[in-house]
Design a protein around this motif. Sequence first.
Motif, PDB file in Angstrom:
ATOM      1  N   ARG A 153      51.938  36.293  24.964  1.00 43.53           N
ATOM      2  CA  ARG A 153      52.952  35.415  25.541  1.00 43.53           C
ATOM      3  C   ARG A 153      54.019  35.062  24.519  1.00 43.53           C
ATOM      4  O   ARG A 153      55.213  35.008  24.833  1.00 43.53           O
ATOM      5  CB  ARG A 153      52.293  34.140  26.048  1.00 43.53           C
ATOM      6  CG  ARG A 153      51.898  34.234  27.495  1.00 43.53           C
ATOM      7  CD  ARG A 153      51.095  33.043  27.895  1.00 43.53           C
ATOM      8  NE  ARG A 153      51.669  31.791  27.378  1.00 43.53           N
ATOM      9  CZ  ARG A 153      51.011  30.657  27.329  1.00 43.53           C
ATOM     10  NH1 ARG A 153      49.786  30.596  27.754  1.00 43.53           N
ATOM     11  NH2 ARG A 153      51.593  29.575  26.867  1.00 43.53           N
TER      12      ARG A 153
ATOM     13  N   ALA B  51      45.932  36.572  24.200  1.00 39.80           N
ATOM     14  CA  ALA B  51      46.812  36.274  25.323  1.00 39.80           C
ATOM     15  C   ALA B  51      47.954  35.378  24.857  1.00 39.80           C
ATOM     16  O   ALA B  51      49.112  35.574  25.254  1.00 39.80           O
ATOM     17  CB  ALA B  51      46.028  35.597  26.435  1.00 39.80           C
TER      18      ALA B  51
ATOM     19  N   ALA C 284      51.424  41.754  29.748  1.00 45.62           N
ATOM     20  CA  ALA C 284      50.344  41.229  28.900  1.00 45.62           C
ATOM     21  C   ALA C 284      48.996  41.753  29.395  1.00 45.62           C
ATOM     22  O   ALA C 284      48.150  42.186  28.606  1.00 45.62           O
ATOM     23  CB  ALA C 284      50.355  39.705  28.906  1.00 45.62           C
ATOM     24  N   ALA C 285      48.814  41.727  30.721  1.00 50.68           N
ATOM     25  CA  ALA C 285      47.540  42.195  31.276  1.00 50.68           C
ATOM     26  C   ALA C 285      47.371  43.691  31.025  1.00 50.68           C
ATOM     27  O   ALA C 285      46.314  44.153  30.592  1.00 50.68           O
ATOM     28  CB  ALA C 285      47.486  41.899  32.778  1.00 50.68           C
TER      29      ALA C 285
ATOM     30  N   ILE D  10      45.434  42.820  27.508  1.00 51.92           N
ATOM     31  CA  ILE D  10      44.153  42.275  27.968  1.00 51.92           C
ATOM     32  C   ILE D  10      43.255  43.354  28.584  1.00 51.92           C
ATOM     33  O   ILE D  10      42.119  43.566  28.148  1.00 51.92           O
ATOM     34  CB  ILE D  10      44.375  41.140  28.987  1.00 51.92           C
ATOM     35  CG1 ILE D  10      45.341  40.098  28.429  1.00 51.92           C
ATOM     36  CG2 ILE D  10      43.049  40.500  29.352  1.00 51.92           C
ATOM     37  CD1 ILE D  10      44.864  39.410  27.189  1.00 51.92           C
TER      38      ILE D  10
ATOM     39  N   PHE E  42      53.172  38.136  32.653  1.00 50.64           N
ATOM     40  CA  PHE E  42      51.769  38.346  33.031  1.00 50.64           C
ATOM     41  C   PHE E  42      51.413  39.825  33.101  1.00 50.64           C
ATOM     42  O   PHE E  42      50.424  40.276  32.524  1.00 50.64           O
ATOM     43  CB  PHE E  42      51.475  37.703  34.389  1.00 50.64           C
ATOM     44  CG  PHE E  42      50.186  38.194  34.984  1.00 50.64           C
ATOM     45  CD1 PHE E  42      48.972  37.776  34.471  1.00 50.64           C
ATOM     46  CD2 PHE E  42      50.183  39.122  36.024  1.00 50.64           C
ATOM     47  CE1 PHE E  42      47.780  38.252  34.990  1.00 50.64           C
ATOM     48  CE2 PHE E  42      48.994  39.602  36.549  1.00 50.64           C
ATOM     49  CZ  PHE E  42      47.787  39.166  36.025  1.00 50.64           C
TER      50      PHE E  42
ATOM     51  N   ARG F  53      42.370  38.461  40.719  1.00 46.16           N
ATOM     52  CA  ARG F  53      41.679  37.213  40.382  1.00 46.16           C
ATOM     53  C   ARG F  53      42.184  36.567  39.107  1.00 46.16           C
ATOM     54  O   ARG F  53      41.961  35.380  38.887  1.00 46.16           O
ATOM     55  CB  ARG F  53      40.164  37.442  40.282  1.00 46.16           C
ATOM     56  CG  ARG F  53      39.521  37.706  41.627  1.00 46.16           C
ATOM     57  CD  ARG F  53      38.063  37.398  41.600  1.00 46.16           C
ATOM     58  NE  ARG F  53      37.827  35.972  41.512  1.00 46.16           N
ATOM     59  CZ  ARG F  53      36.631  35.413  41.562  1.00 46.16           C
ATOM     60  NH1 ARG F  53      35.571  36.166  41.671  1.00 46.16           N
ATOM     61  NH2 ARG F  53      36.495  34.113  41.479  1.00 46.16           N
ATOM     62  N   ILE F  54      42.824  37.357  38.195  1.00 48.50           N
ATOM     63  CA  ILE F  54      43.357  36.717  36.980  1.00 48.50           C
ATOM     64  C   ILE F  54      44.874  36.548  37.070  1.00 48.50           C
ATOM     65  O   ILE F  54      45.512  36.149  36.112  1.00 48.50           O
ATOM     66  CB  ILE F  54      43.000  37.511  35.705  1.00 48.50           C
ATOM     67  CG1 ILE F  54      43.590  38.918  35.766  1.00 48.50           C
ATOM     68  CG2 ILE F  54      41.498  37.567  35.483  1.00 48.50           C
ATOM     69  CD1 ILE F  54      43.464  39.670  34.453  1.00 48.50           C
ATOM     70  N   SER F  55      45.474  36.842  38.239  1.00 52.14           N
ATOM     71  CA  SER F  55      46.924  36.794  38.342  1.00 52.14           C
ATOM     72  C   SER F  55      47.406  35.347  38.501  1.00 52.14           C
ATOM     73  O   SER F  55      46.643  34.455  38.843  1.00 52.14           O
ATOM     74  CB  SER F  55      47.384  37.607  39.550  1.00 52.14           C
ATOM     75  OG  SER F  55      47.221  36.839  40.724  1.00 52.14           O
ATOM     76  N   PRO F  56      48.715  35.125  38.242  1.00 57.79           N
ATOM     77  CA  PRO F  56      49.235  33.759  38.372  1.00 57.79           C
ATOM     78  C   PRO F  56      49.460  33.327  39.818  1.00 57.79           C
ATOM     79  O   PRO F  56      49.728  32.160  40.058  1.00 57.79           O
ATOM     80  CB  PRO F  56      50.581  33.818  37.632  1.00 57.79           C
ATOM     81  CG  PRO F  56      50.874  35.241  37.385  1.00 57.79           C
ATOM     82  CD  PRO F  56      49.704  36.073  37.747  1.00 57.79           C
ATOM     83  N   VAL F  57      49.345  34.258  40.772  1.00 64.63           N
ATOM     84  CA  VAL F  57      49.675  33.904  42.158  1.00 64.63           C
ATOM     85  C   VAL F  57      48.442  33.349  42.865  1.00 64.63           C
ATOM     86  O   VAL F  57      47.448  34.050  43.035  1.00 64.63           O
ATOM     87  CB  VAL F  57      50.198  35.131  42.920  1.00 64.63           C
ATOM     88  CG1 VAL F  57      50.616  34.753  44.320  1.00 64.63           C
ATOM     89  CG2 VAL F  57      51.354  35.759  42.167  1.00 64.63           C
TER      90      VAL F  57
END
Lengths: 229, 289
Positions: A133, A129, A142-143, A147, A139, A47-51
């Motif tokens: 970056r 975040a 970082a996650a 995060i 992503f 749910r927090i991914s860029p895809v």
Amino acid sequence: MDEGYLAQFLSLFEQFDVLAAFWVNIQLTAYAAVLALVLGTVLAVMRISPVPSLRWAGATYVTLLRNTPLTIIIVFCVLGLWGQLGITLSADFQTNFFRLAAIGLGVYHAAFVCEALRSGVNTVPVGQAEAARAIGLGFWPAARLVILPQAFRGAVAPLGNVLIALIKNSTVAAAGSVAEASGLMRTMIEFRPDVILAVFFVFALGFVVLVVPVGLLTTSLSRRLAVAR
Amino acid sequence: MSAHVLFDAPGPRARRRMVVVNVVAALVVAAIAAVALVLLDRKGQLDARLWTPFLEARTWTGYLLPGLLDTLRAAALAIVASGVFGLVFGLGRLASSRAVRVVAGAVVEFFRAVPVLLMMIFFYLGISRAGLLDPGDVPLVAVVLGLTLYNGSVFAELVRSGVHGLPKGQREAALVVGLTRGQSLRLVEVPQALIAMLPAIASQLVVILKDTALGAIITYPELLAAARRLGSGEGNILQALLVAAVIFIVLNYGLTRAADRLATRVDRRTSGTATAEAPSLAVRAGGDD
């Protein structure tokens, strides 16, 4: 409450194994909690991914499962998966029902674990975040490195709530023919309706005893693990 | 933190990669769906005769609509009753008398820790045995009582945490203009707290609606019970459960969306902070206030 009442009431515990019934609830909770944590974490990362498609799939799962009554899910696991589709997880009848109910509980609570973790992600300041970056992390690094470790700490209190709900909801396994505490309470009351109030309070207190320490523990953990900011 | 801060606006390479991942993810989802469909087909669950009953009027008028009506009836009664319970015990928890606070607190904490199903079974068997009511009414009363005690306690906590979320100046101003503490609570603080807590109250309504399905376990003829009866009559239990689940999802999703919309709208209407979630048992048990 005269002595006769008490003696009669206590004699019930020689006939019925109340602790064994509660042990079933604890085991259901444990298996379902592991499943919910693993599945919920995967969903939260989705749910927090860029895809976009992963975000969409995660959101759809959470919306569907969160809005379905747990009772339907458990009944579906037993009558649908086992009764209609013939999915058996164990040759033993009782074990089979137990495992199906644990899967139902886990799949349902995964949606709530996902939301708890997302609320944990919200406790991480935006600057973190941005900093991740800025030093060139993509992503996934970082996650994973910045995060999520903080999000898990921030999510201890809501995750504790999910666990408490799971403990209480393990009684719904009764809808899937699992012999656990609420079913035993029903049998005991039907067998000895004269001591109904005392029986109810024993079972109610059993759940208070299970739930309150979890609440105390997660509260103190959430304070100790909170990232000082 | 917005999740989108985790990644940059995608450049050409990232966008290409994303297309690839998108396609792969779509394929995985499609594959899971295909496997499920093949599995269902092999068991004959996709046969038209199992699905056509849902196109017939008597399936709806005979089973699903009466079930839905009973679900909504129990939910509506429980919502009204738990609202009253929540207000009474919420005010009790804020009362100036220590004894009242302790009693209200004990009641609320107890009913929040006990599984709803346990209460429903207790009331179902207890009331049947006492013989005070027409046996046909007992399941409904048991469902409503169980839902009321649990959700009423959650509402009481909402009232309390809503009042605690208000700025201190609200009460100070009320006292300065000559109101008593009770009047300040009733006329100034609680109304604001309720508005601030509207989103959380609305999402608790979803919990009530979902938990009516527990009534099926104690023979209350709600939607799940109706679906089971339909399924065992027509031999399409899987399909009947699916349709019941879809009805629940549509109802609850609508409620959730309304709650979300409320959350953004009421934010301006109160000096307290609106929250979309019920106060947690975990934090309360710590007794930090």
